[in-house]
Design a protein around this motif. Sequence first.
Motif, mmCIF file in Angstrom:
data_model
loop_
_atom_site.group_PDB
_atom_site.id
_atom_site.type_symbol
_atom_site.label_atom_id
_atom_site.label_comp_id
_atom_site.label_asym_id
_atom_site.label_seq_id
_atom_site.Cartn_x
_atom_site.Cartn_y
_atom_site.Cartn_z
ATOM 1 N N ILE A 206 0.830 -1.209 0.000
ATOM 2 C CA ILE A 206 0.000 0.000 0.000
ATOM 3 C C ILE A 206 0.868 1.264 0.000
ATOM 4 O O ILE A 206 0.828 2.068 -0.934
ATOM 5 C CB ILE A 206 -0.950 0.031 1.215
ATOM 6 N N THR A 207 1.692 1.444 1.047
ATOM 7 C CA THR A 207 2.370 2.725 1.237
ATOM 8 C C THR A 207 3.457 2.986 0.198
ATOM 9 O O THR A 207 3.726 4.145 -0.119
ATOM 10 C CB THR A 207 2.975 2.805 2.657
ATOM 11 N N SER A 208 4.082 1.941 -0.330
ATOM 12 C CA SER A 208 5.134 2.146 -1.328
ATOM 13 C C SER A 208 4.604 2.179 -2.758
ATOM 14 O O SER A 208 5.341 2.557 -3.668
ATOM 15 C CB SER A 208 6.201 1.049 -1.207
ATOM 16 N N LEU A 209 3.337 1.799 -2.955
ATOM 17 C CA LEU A 209 2.782 1.767 -4.302
ATOM 18 C C LEU A 209 1.706 2.821 -4.542
ATOM 19 O O LEU A 209 1.709 3.513 -5.558
ATOM 20 C CB LEU A 209 2.189 0.380 -4.598
ATOM 21 N N ARG A 210 0.770 2.953 -3.625
ATOM 22 C CA ARG A 210 -0.390 3.791 -3.891
ATOM 23 C C ARG A 210 -0.078 5.295 -3.963
ATOM 24 O O ARG A 210 -0.648 5.986 -4.816
ATOM 25 C CB ARG A 210 -1.482 3.510 -2.859
ATOM 26 N N PRO A 211 0.758 5.863 -3.102
ATOM 27 C CA PRO A 211 1.019 7.306 -3.225
ATOM 28 C C PRO A 211 1.613 7.707 -4.580
ATOM 29 O O PRO A 211 1.115 8.652 -5.213
ATOM 30 C CB PRO A 211 1.963 7.607 -2.056
ATOM 31 N N PRO A 212 2.663 7.018 -5.090
ATOM 32 C CA PRO A 212 3.174 7.438 -6.400
ATOM 33 C C PRO A 212 2.191 7.179 -7.535
ATOM 34 O O PRO A 212 2.096 7.986 -8.466
ATOM 35 C CB PRO A 212 4.464 6.623 -6.566
ATOM 36 N N LEU A 213 1.456 6.071 -7.500
ATOM 37 C CA LEU A 213 0.501 5.801 -8.567
ATOM 38 C C LEU A 213 -0.644 6.810 -8.550
ATOM 39 O O LEU A 213 -1.162 7.188 -9.604
ATOM 40 C CB LEU A 213 -0.039 4.377 -8.448
ATOM 41 N N LEU A 214 -1.043 7.265 -7.367
ATOM 42 C CA LEU A 214 -2.080 8.288 -7.284
ATOM 43 C C LEU A 214 -1.629 9.576 -7.961
ATOM 44 O O LEU A 214 -2.398 10.235 -8.665
ATOM 45 C CB LEU A 214 -2.439 8.562 -5.817
ATOM 46 N N GLN A 215 -0.353 9.943 -7.766
ATOM 47 C CA GLN A 215 0.159 11.206 -8.277
ATOM 48 C C GLN A 215 0.693 11.111 -9.708
ATOM 49 O O GLN A 215 1.053 12.131 -10.296
ATOM 50 C CB GLN A 215 1.284 11.709 -7.367
ATOM 51 N N GLY A 216 0.757 9.904 -10.256
ATOM 52 C CA GLY A 216 1.333 9.756 -11.588
ATOM 53 C C GLY A 216 2.844 9.676 -11.563
ATOM 54 O O GLY A 216 3.513 10.031 -12.547
ATOM 55 N N GLY A 217 3.407 9.223 -10.443
ATOM 56 C CA GLY A 217 4.853 9.031 -10.323
ATOM 57 C C GLY A 217 5.271 7.658 -10.815
ATOM 58 O O GLY A 217 4.555 7.000 -11.571
ATOM 59 N N THR A 218 6.429 7.211 -10.359
ATOM 60 C CA THR A 218 7.022 5.954 -10.827
ATOM 61 C C THR A 218 7.331 5.053 -9.642
ATOM 62 O O THR A 218 7.820 5.515 -8.613
ATOM 63 C CB THR A 218 8.317 6.228 -11.615
ATOM 64 N N VAL A 219 7.067 3.746 -9.825
ATOM 65 C CA VAL A 219 7.367 2.746 -8.800
ATOM 66 C C VAL A 219 8.406 1.783 -9.350
ATOM 67 O O VAL A 219 8.221 1.207 -10.433
ATOM 68 C CB VAL A 219 6.100 1.964 -8.400
ATOM 69 N N LEU A 220 9.495 1.619 -8.613
ATOM 70 C CA LEU A 220 10.520 0.632 -8.938
ATOM 71 C C LEU A 220 10.348 -0.536 -7.977
ATOM 72 O O LEU A 220 10.510 -0.383 -6.770
ATOM 73 C CB LEU A 220 11.923 1.220 -8.783
ATOM 74 N N ILE A 221 9.995 -1.709 -8.491
ATOM 75 C CA ILE A 221 9.687 -2.859 -7.641
ATOM 76 C C ILE A 221 10.848 -3.838 -7.656
ATOM 77 O O ILE A 221 11.262 -4.320 -8.709
ATOM 78 C CB ILE A 221 8.391 -3.545 -8.089
ATOM 79 N N SER A 222 11.366 -4.121 -6.461
ATOM 80 C CA SER A 222 12.474 -5.055 -6.278
ATOM 81 C C SER A 222 11.957 -6.329 -5.629
ATOM 82 O O SER A 222 11.038 -6.272 -4.801
ATOM 83 C CB SER A 222 13.547 -4.417 -5.391
ATOM 84 N N PRO A 223 12.535 -7.501 -5.961
ATOM 85 C CA PRO A 223 12.068 -8.750 -5.349
ATOM 86 C C PRO A 223 12.180 -8.762 -3.828
ATOM 87 O O PRO A 223 11.431 -9.465 -3.155
ATOM 88 C CB PRO A 223 12.965 -9.822 -5.967
ATOM 89 N N GLY A 224 13.119 -7.990 -3.285
ATOM 90 C CA GLY A 224 13.288 -7.967 -1.837
ATOM 91 C C GLY A 224 14.459 -7.100 -1.438
ATOM 92 O O GLY A 224 15.180 -6.557 -2.281
ATOM 93 N N PHE A 225 14.646 -6.970 -0.141
ATOM 94 C CA PHE A 225 15.693 -6.091 0.388
ATOM 95 C C PHE A 225 17.041 -6.793 0.413
ATOM 96 O O PHE A 225 17.165 -7.924 0.892
ATOM 97 C CB PHE A 225 15.317 -5.653 1.805
ATOM 98 N N ASP A 226 18.039 -6.123 -0.106
ATOM 99 C CA ASP A 226 19.437 -6.532 -0.009
ATOM 100 C C ASP A 226 20.231 -5.255 0.243
ATOM 101 O O ASP A 226 20.190 -4.329 -0.564
ATOM 102 C CB ASP A 226 19.902 -7.214 -1.295
ATOM 103 N N ALA A 227 20.935 -5.192 1.369
ATOM 104 C CA ALA A 227 21.552 -3.929 1.784
ATOM 105 C C ALA A 227 22.502 -3.371 0.730
ATOM 106 O O ALA A 227 22.508 -2.163 0.460
ATOM 107 C CB ALA A 227 22.284 -4.112 3.114
ATOM 108 N N GLY A 228 23.298 -4.231 0.119
ATOM 109 C CA GLY A 228 24.226 -3.753 -0.897
ATOM 110 C C GLY A 228 23.520 -3.253 -2.135
ATOM 111 O O GLY A 228 23.822 -2.174 -2.662
ATOM 112 N N VAL A 229 22.567 -4.031 -2.623
ATOM 113 C CA VAL A 229 21.826 -3.659 -3.828
ATOM 114 C C VAL A 229 21.043 -2.372 -3.590
ATOM 115 O O VAL A 229 21.026 -1.457 -4.437
ATOM 116 C CB VAL A 229 20.890 -4.807 -4.257
ATOM 117 N N THR A 230 20.371 -2.272 -2.434
ATOM 118 C CA THR A 230 19.580 -1.074 -2.151
ATOM 119 C C THR A 230 20.470 0.156 -2.043
ATOM 120 O O THR A 230 20.125 1.235 -2.548
ATOM 121 C CB THR A 230 18.761 -1.270 -0.861
#
Length: 367
Positions: A206-230
Amino acid sequence: MPAWTTSDPVALHARTQPDRIACVDLATGRRWTYAALDEAIQRAVGVLETGHGIEPGQRIATLARNSADLAVLQQAAMRLGAIFVPLNWRLASAEKQAILADCDPVLLLHDTALEMAPPKGCMSIEVAAFTAAVEAQVQAPRRSLPASDAPSIILYTSGTSGRPKGVIVTERNALATAVNFGVLGRVGNASVFLCDAPMFHVIGLITSLRPPLLQGGTVLISPGFDAGVTNRRLADPALGVTHYFCVPQMARMLRDHPDFAPSNWTALTAIFTGGAPNPAANIHWWLAQGVRMVDGFGMTEAGTVLGMPIEADRIASKAGSAGLAAPTIGLRIVDDAGRDVATGEPGEIWLSGPSITPGYWNRPEET
């Protein structure tokens, strides 16, 4: 009173800014403009309806790591009036079975081999097979959207009571959370969110997807958290991440990683944290690195409730606080008799507003 129909920001932006990038699946590199995402969602409606016979009110469960395919599936379920139920894939088999028995899905999507048989009457399909079917599907005809107060998502959370309860999230609830976080977090048309919190949790779905989609922004979806990759993604100017929401433990792993270089996070508005206490000393440490750490408080049952301001000096002056009430939240702090307590006195938080859940699935007595 007649029911209000569900809002559909993706369909809106497909008409107002069709060529803007809406979503990127970081694992595969696939990208969708708003026009393409809208079309993919409508094709997924066709797969659900004609391919699997899904009807309004029926549940669609998932056991899968983050992907743009899950976002497409949830939005398609929403348009159809079905209910999306993402399960925590980290749970033990017996816990998953108990949740599936409670929500009684007719379709289960999974990205690894199932370790148990699906419930009786429930079809199962791999996410990759569903995605292939969506790509091959002709768009389904559009119809009136379901009522905004109908159940749209069920998120299972145990809180402090042991056995997981299914929190009903309506589209009215999700929209209010998008507004609440969007106002507090200064989300706009140019915002780029990095989502690597799990999409079986309110932060990821909800919180990482709905606010940008409401405003017409962009969502980058990652399979999961990895400290180095993030760390590397936050520093990548080609990605231009402006908003990142995590729990304090994830932020700690970022700062402890060898690739931690906050001076390169030039596009970032702030790191937003919630889900656990965040001590003042920790907030001050991040401010000293030039990163605004914006703490807040929310619940699966209420979405975004509180949030700190974005300004660094305001953060510093109230470090350790969870912030101010979001614009659609009504909030009181009361004593045992339900009377408002004086400033500085402890009490129980009472909340009201359009983001508050209508209740727990199959558990009216606990609502």
